[in-house]
Design a protein around this motif. Structure first.
Motif, short mmCIF file in Angstrom:
data_model
loop_
_atom_site.label_atom_id
_atom_site.label_comp_id
_atom_site.label_asym_id
_atom_site.label_seq_id
_atom_site.Cartn_x
_atom_site.Cartn_y
_atom_site.Cartn_z
N ARG A 41 -1.16 -15.54 0.99
CA ARG A 41 -1.54 -14.26 1.63
C ARG A 41 -0.32 -13.56 2.22
NH1 ARG A 41 -5.94 -16.96 3.57
NH2 ARG A 41 -4.91 -17.39 5.55
N MET A 42 0.50 -14.33 2.92
CA MET A 42 1.68 -13.74 3.57
C MET A 42 2.68 -13.23 2.54
SD MET A 42 1.14 -13.71 6.79
CE MET A 42 -0.50 -13.26 6.29
N ARG A 43 2.84 -13.94 1.43
CA ARG A 43 3.76 -13.47 0.37
C ARG A 43 3.27 -12.15 -0.20
NH1 ARG A 43 5.07 -19.04 -2.91
NH2 ARG A 43 6.82 -19.66 -1.61
N ARG A 44 1.97 -12.04 -0.45
CA ARG A 44 1.42 -10.78 -0.98
C ARG A 44 1.57 -9.65 0.03
NH1 ARG A 44 -2.12 -14.59 -2.79
NH2 ARG A 44 -3.66 -14.20 -1.16
N LEU A 45 1.26 -9.94 1.28
CA LEU A 45 1.37 -8.93 2.34
C LEU A 45 2.80 -8.42 2.46
CD1 LEU A 45 0.08 -7.48 4.86
CD2 LEU A 45 0.94 -9.44 6.16
N TYR A 46 3.77 -9.33 2.56
CA TYR A 46 5.17 -8.93 2.74
C TYR A 46 5.75 -8.28 1.49
CZ TYR A 46 4.91 -11.55 7.08
OH TYR A 46 4.55 -12.01 8.31
N LYS A 47 5.29 -8.71 0.32
CA LYS A 47 5.74 -8.05 -0.92
C LYS A 47 5.25 -6.60 -0.94
CE LYS A 47 5.66 -8.32 -5.93
NZ LYS A 47 5.16 -9.04 -7.10
N GLY A 48 4.01 -6.38 -0.52
CA GLY A 48 3.48 -5.02 -0.45
C GLY A 48 4.26 -4.17 0.54
N ARG A 49 4.59 -4.73 1.69
CA ARG A 49 5.37 -3.98 2.68
C ARG A 49 6.78 -3.70 2.16
NH1 ARG A 49 3.60 -7.04 8.24
NH2 ARG A 49 1.46 -6.31 8.20
N ARG A 50 7.39 -4.69 1.51
CA ARG A 50 8.73 -4.47 0.95
C ARG A 50 8.69 -3.37 -0.10
NH1 ARG A 50 9.94 -9.38 -0.90
NH2 ARG A 50 9.42 -8.89 -3.03
N ASN A 51 7.67 -3.38 -0.94
CA ASN A 51 7.54 -2.33 -1.96
C ASN A 51 7.31 -0.96 -1.33
OD1 ASN A 51 7.93 -4.19 -4.00
ND2 ASN A 51 5.75 -4.45 -4.41
N LEU A 52 6.48 -0.90 -0.30
CA LEU A 52 6.27 0.35 0.42
C LEU A 52 7.59 0.85 0.99
CD1 LEU A 52 4.53 2.52 1.90
CD2 LEU A 52 4.23 0.84 3.73
N LEU A 53 8.33 -0.04 1.58
CA LEU A 53 9.62 0.31 2.18
C LEU A 53 10.58 0.82 1.11
CD1 LEU A 53 11.07 -1.66 5.03
CD2 LEU A 53 12.59 -1.01 3.22
N LEU A 54 10.72 0.08 0.03
CA LEU A 54 11.65 0.49 -1.02
C LEU A 54 11.22 1.79 -1.70
CD1 LEU A 54 12.53 -2.99 -2.56
CD2 LEU A 54 13.94 -1.56 -1.07
N ASP A 55 9.92 1.95 -1.93
CA ASP A 55 9.42 3.19 -2.54
C ASP A 55 9.71 4.39 -1.63
OD1 ASP A 55 8.51 1.75 -4.69
OD2 ASP A 55 6.40 1.80 -4.08
#
Length: 153
Positions: A41-55
């Motif tokens: 769950r935490m990997r998916r959550l942080y990956k989504g945040r990282r993608n939001l940040l990079l986008d």
């Protein structure tokens, strides 16, 4: 071997740092796959945040003097300043603008050892953590970050 006896005695004197009930609950949680599910769950959550940040930061709105350094992991993004903006004064000015907006970030220059390092040898910019913020707060903070960088231009 000489320390084993005294260490066991000390352990007995101090008592158990964690109750047996908590230890049993944690063992059950691990045995039932709870830790594995939590990590997923935490990997998916942080990956989504990282993608939001990079986008958000890869839009054309970023000033040309700001470079988003590559990141394959972790819970921080590093924005490195270049050219005439690669100074401690610019780093501090952007951090002050962010602080006025309620956005917390750290100075990249603070991560460098100052002993024997000239300002020209150091990197300046900001380090933004995204582990604790909600997605909504992160999005708002990123827009304020871009605005602060533009104000400094």
């Amino acid at each position: 071997d000489a320390l084993t006896g005294p260490l066991w005695e000390l352990r007995e004197d101090l008592g158990s740092p964690v109750s047996a009930m908590v230890q049993d609950a944690m063992a059950e949680f691990m045995r039932d796959g709870g830790v594995r599910r939590h990590i997923g769950r935490m990997r998916r959550l942080y990956k989504g945040r990282r993608n939001l940040l990079l986008d958000t930061l890869s839009t054309g709105d970023m000033p040309a003097w700001v470079q988003v350094l590559p990141m394959d992991g972790g819970l921080h993004v590093v924005l490195k300043f270049s050219g005439d903006y690669a100074t401690e004064a610019d780093e501090r000015a952007v951090l002050e603008i962010l602080e006025e907006s309620g956005v917390k970030a750290a100075a990249l220059g603070d991560y460098w050892s100052h002993a024997g390092t000239s300002e020209k040898e150091r990197a300046f910019g900001i380090v933004v953590g995204f582990g604790a913020a909600s997605d909504r707060a992160l999005q708002r903070g990123l827009l304020l970050l871009i605005s602060a960088l533009k104000r400094r231009s």
